[in-house]
Write a protein that holds these residues in place. Structure first.
Motif, PDB file in Angstrom:
ATOM      1  N   GLY A   1       0.831  -1.190   0.000  1.00 38.57           N
ATOM      2  CA  GLY A   1       0.000   0.000   0.000  1.00 38.57           C
ATOM      3  C   GLY A   1       0.861   1.233   0.000  1.00 38.57           C
ATOM      4  O   GLY A   1       2.000   1.228   0.495  1.00 38.57           O
ATOM      5  N   PHE A   2       0.338   2.323  -0.582  1.00 31.37           N
ATOM      6  CA  PHE A   2       1.097   3.573  -0.636  1.00 31.37           C
ATOM      7  C   PHE A   2       0.151   4.753  -0.500  1.00 31.37           C
ATOM      8  O   PHE A   2      -0.948   4.767  -1.059  1.00 31.37           O
ATOM      9  N   GLY A   3       0.601   5.755   0.278  1.00 33.45           N
ATOM     10  CA  GLY A   3      -0.106   7.018   0.420  1.00 33.45           C
ATOM     11  C   GLY A   3       0.901   8.116   0.684  1.00 33.45           C
ATOM     12  O   GLY A   3       2.043   7.853   1.066  1.00 33.45           O
ATOM     13  N   TYR A   4       0.479   9.361   0.487  1.00 30.01           N
ATOM     14  CA  TYR A   4       1.376  10.496   0.652  1.00 30.01           C
ATOM     15  C   TYR A   4       1.199  11.199   1.995  1.00 30.01           C
ATOM     16  O   TYR A   4       1.521  12.366   2.133  1.00 30.01           O
ATOM     17  N   GLY A   5       0.672  10.507   2.976  1.00 28.12           N
ATOM     18  CA  GLY A   5       0.578  11.075   4.313  1.00 28.12           C
ATOM     19  C   GLY A   5      -0.781  11.633   4.671  1.00 28.12           C
ATOM     20  O   GLY A   5      -1.034  11.979   5.818  1.00 28.12           O
ATOM     21  N   GLY A   6      -1.678  11.734   3.715  1.00 29.64           N
ATOM     22  CA  GLY A   6      -3.022  12.224   3.990  1.00 29.64           C
ATOM     23  C   GLY A   6      -3.934  11.081   4.411  1.00 29.64           C
ATOM     24  O   GLY A   6      -3.504   9.935   4.583  1.00 29.64           O
ATOM     25  N   PRO A   7      -5.214  11.364   4.537  1.00 31.28           N
ATOM     26  CA  PRO A   7      -6.143  10.323   4.965  1.00 31.28           C
ATOM     27  C   PRO A   7      -6.456   9.295   3.883  1.00 31.28           C
ATOM     28  O   PRO A   7      -6.955   8.207   4.192  1.00 31.28           O
ATOM     29  N   GLU A   8      -6.189   9.621   2.613  1.00 27.62           N
ATOM     30  CA  GLU A   8      -6.518   8.707   1.534  1.00 27.62           C
ATOM     31  C   GLU A   8      -5.272   7.993   1.025  1.00 27.62           C
ATOM     32  O   GLU A   8      -4.187   8.571   0.952  1.00 27.62           O
ATOM     33  N   TRP A   9      -5.453   6.746   0.675  1.00 23.32           N
ATOM     34  CA  TRP A   9      -4.383   5.940   0.101  1.00 23.32           C
ATOM     35  C   TRP A   9      -4.447   6.013  -1.428  1.00 23.32           C
ATOM     36  O   TRP A   9      -5.529   6.115  -1.997  1.00 23.32           O
ATOM     37  N   VAL A  10      -3.276   5.933  -2.063  1.00 24.76           N
ATOM     38  CA  VAL A  10      -3.258   5.806  -3.518  1.00 24.76           C
ATOM     39  C   VAL A  10      -3.741   4.408  -3.897  1.00 24.76           C
ATOM     40  O   VAL A  10      -4.547   4.223  -4.809  1.00 24.76           O
ATOM     41  N   PHE A  11      -3.266   3.397  -3.168  1.00 27.94           N
ATOM     42  CA  PHE A  11      -3.733   2.020  -3.317  1.00 27.94           C
ATOM     43  C   PHE A  11      -3.339   1.250  -2.053  1.00 27.94           C
ATOM     44  O   PHE A  11      -2.472   1.667  -1.290  1.00 27.94           O
ATOM     45  N   ARG A  12      -4.016   0.123  -1.855  1.00 29.88           N
ATOM     46  CA  ARG A  12      -3.725  -0.748  -0.706  1.00 29.88           C
ATOM     47  C   ARG A  12      -3.925  -2.201  -1.124  1.00 29.88           C
ATOM     48  O   ARG A  12      -4.601  -2.510  -2.103  1.00 29.88           O
TER      49      ARG A  12
END
Length: 251
Positions: free
Chosen positions: A8-19
């Protein structure tokens, strides 16, 4: 061999790019990543190539990875051959210059891609498609058993798309493991054993022949899609027909 487990990857916000992305690319096989713009294909490719660290899960690479980014030009006037020689960095000792064997490997890679005549051309003077071919040759020159490509057909005309797809199939048959993102379902149908479909907020993985259905493609891209069967020199294949008059949503 390349394997992702619960990535999984996200940029630190509440939403993930994918998981929860999990799949395996074995030697001699190819996996294609498809999805609309903004679905996270390039981010996933960069995680696999080691340019980004996943926030969760793991990426296991059994060996070194050759990486082909999308061509975006260069501010440095390296010749095309010098760009390809950069792929030999792993074989060149520290403080050493490329030797005759490295130059031969680089030229062989360029000839295999069909751009030997561009060797002495400054990279920034090449067209976007020619630059893309140089980047593919650079990755081949690295002689890594795993090749990761971010939209390798970007900027290529139909003839060069056919050339690259045929080349990638040859590399796969030579035992290389391939992972590529693409906006062309036809390329996945031609090349890939399995696919990763990245929608906005969902990820599906599976075999190409079972997952790339008309319904799945229509839902993924939000437009009517049909596949047709044709004979390719004795091999049954499918190709995609887009129904331009049948959008399935208003986005």
């Amino acid at each position: 061999m390349l394997e992702l487990a619960g990535v999984g990857f996200g940029y630190g916000g509440p939403e993930w790019v994918f998981r929860n992305v999990s799949f395996r690319v074995a030697a001699g096989s190819a996996t294609a990543v498809l999805g609309p713009n903004g679905s996270g294909k390039t981010t996933l490719i960069r995680c696999v190539a080691g340019l980004l660290d996943p926030v969760e899960g793991s990426v296991h690479r059994a060996d070194t990875v050759g990486y082909v980014p999308q061509a975006h030009g260069s501010a440095f006037a390296y010749h095309a051959l010098d760009m390809v020689l950069m792929g030999r960095a792993r074989q060149i000792r520290v403080f050493r210059s490329p030797g005759a064997a490295d130059r031969l490997a680089a030229m062989s890679a360029m000839e295999r891609v069909g751009i030997g005549a561009l060797a002495d051309r400054p990279f920034p003077t090449l067209s976007g498609g020619e630059q893309q071919l140089v980047l593919i040759a650079r990755a081949i020159a690295a002689e890594s058993p795993i090749l990761v490509l971010d939209e390798p057909s970007t900027g290529l005309d139909l003839k060069n798309q056919v050339r690259i797809m045929a080349l990638l199939r040859d590399l796969m048959q030579d035992g290389m493991a391939l992972l590529l993102s693409t906006h062309h379902p036809d390329h996945a149908l031609y090349l890939a054993d399995s696919v990763v479909l990245m929608g906005r907020g969902s990820v599906q993985t599976g075999r190409t022949d079972t997952l790339l259905t008309d319904a799945a493609l229509s839902a993924l891209y939000g437009v009517g899609v049909n596949t047709i069967s044709y004979d390719d020199g004795g091999t049954a294949r499918r190709a995609v027909v887009t129904r331009f008059d049948q959008p399935t949503d208003s986005s």
